[in-house]
Motif scaffolding. Structure first.
Motif, short mmCIF file in Angstrom:
data_model
loop_
_atom_site.label_atom_id
_atom_site.label_comp_id
_atom_site.label_asym_id
_atom_site.label_seq_id
_atom_site.Cartn_x
_atom_site.Cartn_y
_atom_site.Cartn_z
N ASN A 36 0.81 -1.22 0.00
CA ASN A 36 0.00 0.00 0.00
C ASN A 36 0.85 1.27 0.00
OD1 ASN A 36 -2.30 -1.46 -0.28
ND2 ASN A 36 -2.86 -1.42 1.90
N TYR B 235 -4.70 7.11 -7.28
CA TYR B 235 -3.54 7.98 -7.01
C TYR B 235 -3.07 8.70 -8.27
CZ TYR B 235 -3.24 5.89 -2.37
OH TYR B 235 -3.53 5.50 -1.09
N ILE C 112 -15.23 8.19 -3.02
CA ILE C 112 -13.99 8.98 -3.05
C ILE C 112 -14.33 10.46 -2.82
CG2 ILE C 112 -12.60 7.38 -4.44
CD1 ILE C 112 -13.11 9.29 -6.82
N ASP C 113 -15.44 10.68 -2.09
CA ASP C 113 -15.85 12.07 -1.85
C ASP C 113 -14.79 12.89 -1.11
OD1 ASP C 113 -16.77 10.13 0.21
OD2 ASP C 113 -17.27 11.97 1.30
N ARG D 104 -7.85 -0.50 -7.42
CA ARG D 104 -8.39 0.63 -6.70
C ARG D 104 -7.38 1.79 -6.60
NH1 ARG D 104 -13.19 2.58 -5.15
NH2 ARG D 104 -12.86 3.97 -3.42
N ALA D 105 -6.12 1.41 -6.35
CA ALA D 105 -5.12 2.45 -6.08
C ALA D 105 -4.82 3.31 -7.31
CB ALA D 105 -3.83 1.82 -5.57
N VAL E 213 2.11 1.24 -4.15
CA VAL E 213 1.10 1.58 -5.15
C VAL E 213 0.78 3.08 -5.15
CG1 VAL E 213 0.06 -0.72 -5.24
CG2 VAL E 213 -0.90 1.02 -3.70
N HIS F 115 -11.52 12.54 -1.35
CA HIS F 115 -10.49 12.90 -2.32
C HIS F 115 -10.95 14.16 -3.06
CE1 HIS F 115 -8.81 8.54 -2.57
NE2 HIS F 115 -9.85 8.48 -1.77
N VAL G 27 -13.98 -0.10 9.72
CA VAL G 27 -13.54 0.74 8.60
C VAL G 27 -14.47 0.59 7.39
CG1 VAL G 27 -11.64 1.20 6.97
CG2 VAL G 27 -11.13 0.66 9.37
N TRP G 28 -14.71 -0.68 6.99
CA TRP G 28 -15.50 -0.91 5.77
C TRP G 28 -16.92 -1.34 6.11
CZ3 TRP G 28 -13.45 1.19 1.75
CH2 TRP G 28 -12.08 1.24 1.61
N ASP H 17 -7.23 -4.72 7.32
CA ASP H 17 -6.70 -5.69 6.36
C ASP H 17 -6.27 -6.99 7.04
OD1 ASP H 17 -7.20 -3.82 4.45
OD2 ASP H 17 -5.14 -3.10 4.29
N PHE I 203 -15.67 -4.07 -0.96
CA PHE I 203 -16.07 -4.08 0.46
C PHE I 203 -17.31 -3.24 0.66
CE2 PHE I 203 -11.25 -3.75 0.93
CZ PHE I 203 -11.09 -5.10 0.74
N LEU J 290 -8.23 -10.03 -1.52
CA LEU J 290 -6.81 -10.26 -1.21
C LEU J 290 -6.58 -10.83 0.20
CD1 LEU J 290 -3.74 -9.81 -1.55
CD2 LEU J 290 -4.12 -7.39 -1.07
N ARG K 143 -17.11 -6.30 4.97
CA ARG K 143 -15.85 -7.01 4.74
C ARG K 143 -15.91 -8.42 5.33
NH1 ARG K 143 -9.65 -4.61 4.86
NH2 ARG K 143 -8.99 -6.05 3.26
N VAL L 267 -13.71 12.06 7.05
CA VAL L 267 -13.48 10.64 7.33
C VAL L 267 -11.97 10.44 7.30
CG1 VAL L 267 -13.88 8.30 6.43
CG2 VAL L 267 -15.57 10.09 6.02
C1 EPZ Z 1 -6.58 1.72 1.80
O1 EPZ Z 1 -7.76 1.80 1.02
C2 EPZ Z 1 -5.95 0.40 1.50
N1 EPZ Z 1 -5.66 0.33 0.07
C3 EPZ Z 1 -6.87 -0.75 1.90
O2 EPZ Z 1 -6.11 -1.93 1.74
C4 EPZ Z 1 -7.25 -0.60 3.38
O3 EPZ Z 1 -8.24 -1.55 3.69
C5 EPZ Z 1 -7.79 0.80 3.66
O4 EPZ Z 1 -6.86 1.81 3.19
C6 EPZ Z 1 -8.02 1.06 5.15
O5 EPZ Z 1 -6.82 0.89 5.86
C7 EPZ Z 1 -4.57 0.95 -0.40
O6 EPZ Z 1 -3.80 1.56 0.33
C8 EPZ Z 1 -4.32 0.82 -1.85
P1 EPZ Z 1 -9.72 4.58 2.97
P2 EPZ Z 1 -8.49 3.20 0.83
O7 EPZ Z 1 -9.91 5.71 2.05
O8 EPZ Z 1 -7.46 4.27 0.80
C9 EPZ Z 1 -14.34 5.73 3.69
C10 EPZ Z 1 -5.71 -4.20 1.19
O9 EPZ Z 1 -6.22 -5.31 1.44
N2 EPZ Z 1 -14.09 6.77 2.69
O10 EPZ Z 1 -8.79 4.74 4.13
O11 EPZ Z 1 -9.39 3.07 -0.34
C11 EPZ Z 1 -14.33 4.33 3.07
O12 EPZ Z 1 -15.58 4.00 2.53
C12 EPZ Z 1 -6.59 -3.01 1.07
O13 EPZ Z 1 -4.50 -4.00 1.03
C13 EPZ Z 1 -15.05 7.72 2.45
O14 EPZ Z 1 -16.12 7.71 3.05
O15 EPZ Z 1 -9.31 3.27 2.16
C14 EPZ Z 1 -13.93 3.50 4.25
O16 EPZ Z 1 -15.06 3.23 5.03
C15 EPZ Z 1 -7.85 -3.16 0.43
N3 EPZ Z 1 -14.80 8.68 1.51
C16 EPZ Z 1 -12.98 4.40 5.04
O17 EPZ Z 1 -13.26 5.74 4.60
C17 EPZ Z 1 -13.63 8.72 0.84
O18 EPZ Z 1 -13.46 9.63 0.01
C18 EPZ Z 1 -11.49 4.15 4.87
O19 EPZ Z 1 -11.15 4.14 3.50
C19 EPZ Z 1 -12.66 7.77 1.09
C20 EPZ Z 1 -12.90 6.78 2.02
#
Ligand code: EPZ
Length: 418
Positions: free
Chosen positions: A23, A97, A124-125, A93-94, A26, A127, A327-328, A305, A119, A370, A331, A161
């Protein structure tokens, strides 16, 4: 197509070396788009996600040179495209970036909405909120995110978030902005720090990564350099849990023990022994596993994870354990697979109630994503009889030489073409 065939019952013993963090890499490979010069990146894990993201950079016009399996040199100086269509980004997904990196480079990005593990809802709101705060106009049309501005303007952004992806994306977009961007309620994961360290090594000025306030002071340009990726916290945790599950004795090398504290603490609570060294942990178990409650949270909480692997451990622990996914939304898709191996688990929304059973029994199962795939492999190692794990594409995305490493620890595991 391939499957893993595992004959359970062997205790894992010996030493295993953890690879570079998926992570982190990527995000760091797309971050190279911001650099005018050659970046040499070391300790790159040899996994499919890296192949995919390297391919995306090449399609954008970057020169990528493999020095060996784990070292790459990237030169993005001649890149002149800011467009990443669906065919390019759908595999991971990544790929989001690319948005932050292309914005930081060209003030413009057109990136199709990304794919990745399922999950539930993955918005991505945050972002987009971050980019808009930086003065970027963001529109979504026909599945493509169009982002553009005349100039990235530094801003103070409070994330609603805690998001790994949004924190990194805003850092990428802001790294060359005029002024100081402040990201509040930032994610604190080790890979956030690694991305900031990479950018700083290339000439950026980012402070506070690893805390919830990150300050990005814009610089004119990033020049090349050499950087080595941190060890993978989740891979390390996966081997720690596998060692504990099998009742084995494993030294997990090339780790940062501080990153593993929540995992170490939970294993100790479950009656597993853990010794910490400077850059290794030894995990061994001689007594029965005890129940525990696990709630996944952003770092430094217990990582989401590792929720599937730890559920396998709890499935064999005496008593009732409760796993809460913090978090998710969704899952627990893998639980049905684990149930086919004899686990006694009930899922209600984001909570799984696990009644420990005396043993799991081998069965054909599939990797639903994964980390769920890694969990199935651990279950196979401890189960009675033969387990076949299907859908290996998920595992191959993120674990370098997974079965070779397990084989060296004494697991009876082989990959077979089907
Ligand atoms: C990263 O995903 C990791 N992926 C995931 O790893 C990991 O599960 C996750 O972080 C949490 O640790 C990479 O780094 C590539 P988040 P990411 O944005 O960045 C909510 C693995 O198995 N959210 O931290 O996509 C979202 O829905 C994986 O290696 C919003 O609401 O996760 C979630 O509930 C898969 N709005 C929470 O935040 C947003 O704009 C955390 O998501 C973004 C996220």
């Amino acid at each position: 197509m391939e499957k893993l065939v595992i004959t359970g019952g062997n205790k894992l013993k010996g030493e295993v070396t953890v690879s570079g963090a998926k992570n982190a890499v990527v995000a760091i490979i797309p971050a190279a788009l911001l650099v005018e010069g050659v970046c040499r990146i070391e300790n790159v894990p040899d996994i499919n996600d890296v192949t995919v993201i390297v391919d995306m950079l090449k399609q954008l016009g970057s020169a990528v040179n493999y020095i060996n399996n784990n070292t790459i040199e990237i030169d993005c100086s001649v890149v002149n495209s800011y467009t990443a269509p669906y065919e390019m980004v759908k595999k991971m997904r990544a790929s989001y970036y690319l948005l932050g990196a292309l914005l930081g480079r060209f003030n413009k990005a057109e990136v199709a909405f990304p794919g990745g593990c399922d999950f539930g809802v993955r918005p991505i709101d945050q972002h987009i909120k971050g980019f808009e705060a930086l003065g970027v106009k963001v529109e979504m049309e026909h599945g493509v995110i169009h982002a553009c501005t005349d100039k990235i303007a530094a801003a103070q952004i409070y994330m609603d978030v805690v998001s790994v992806g949004a924190t990194i994306n805003v850092m990428l977009a802001a790294v060359k902005a005029d002024g100081i961007t402040i990201i509040e309620n930032a994610a604190k994961e080790p890979h956030i720090v690694d991305v900031a360290n990479f950018l700083n090594a290339m000439g950026a000025n980012i402070r506070g990564a690893g805390t919830d306030v990150i300050k990005v002071k814009g610089v004119d340009k990033l020049t090349g350099g050499t950087y080595s990726i941190i060890p993978d916290q989740i891979e390390a945790g996966t081997f720690m849990i596998a060692a504990a599950a099998s009742g084995g004795d494993v030294v997990v090398k090339n780790v940062i023990p501080k990153h593993l504290e929540s995992i170490t603490a939970k294993l100790i609570e479950m009656n597993v022994n853990v010794d910490e060294y400077d850059d290794a942990v030894r995990v061994w178990r001689t007594d029965k596993l005890l129940k525990a409650n696990v709630k996944t949270l952003p770092y430094p909480g217990f990582p989401t994870d590792l929720q599937p692997p730890v559920a396998v451990l709890l499935a064999m622990a005496e008593g009732t354990s409760i796993v809460t996914e913090g978090v998710w939304d969704s899952r627990f898709q893998y639980i049905d697979e684990l149930k086919r191996m004899g686990a006694n688990i009930k899922v209600e929304g984001r909570v799984a109630v696990i009644e420990g059973v005396a043993k799991l029994s081998g069965a054909p199962v599939k990797a639903t994503d994964l980390r769920a795939g890694a969990a199935m492999v651990i279950a196979g190692i401890v189960a009675d009889g033969i387990t076949e794990v299907h859908d290996l594409k998920h595992i191959d995305r993120g674990y370098e030489n997974f079965e070779a490493k397990l084989l060296s620890l004494g697991a009876d595991i082989k990959r077979i073409k089907i």
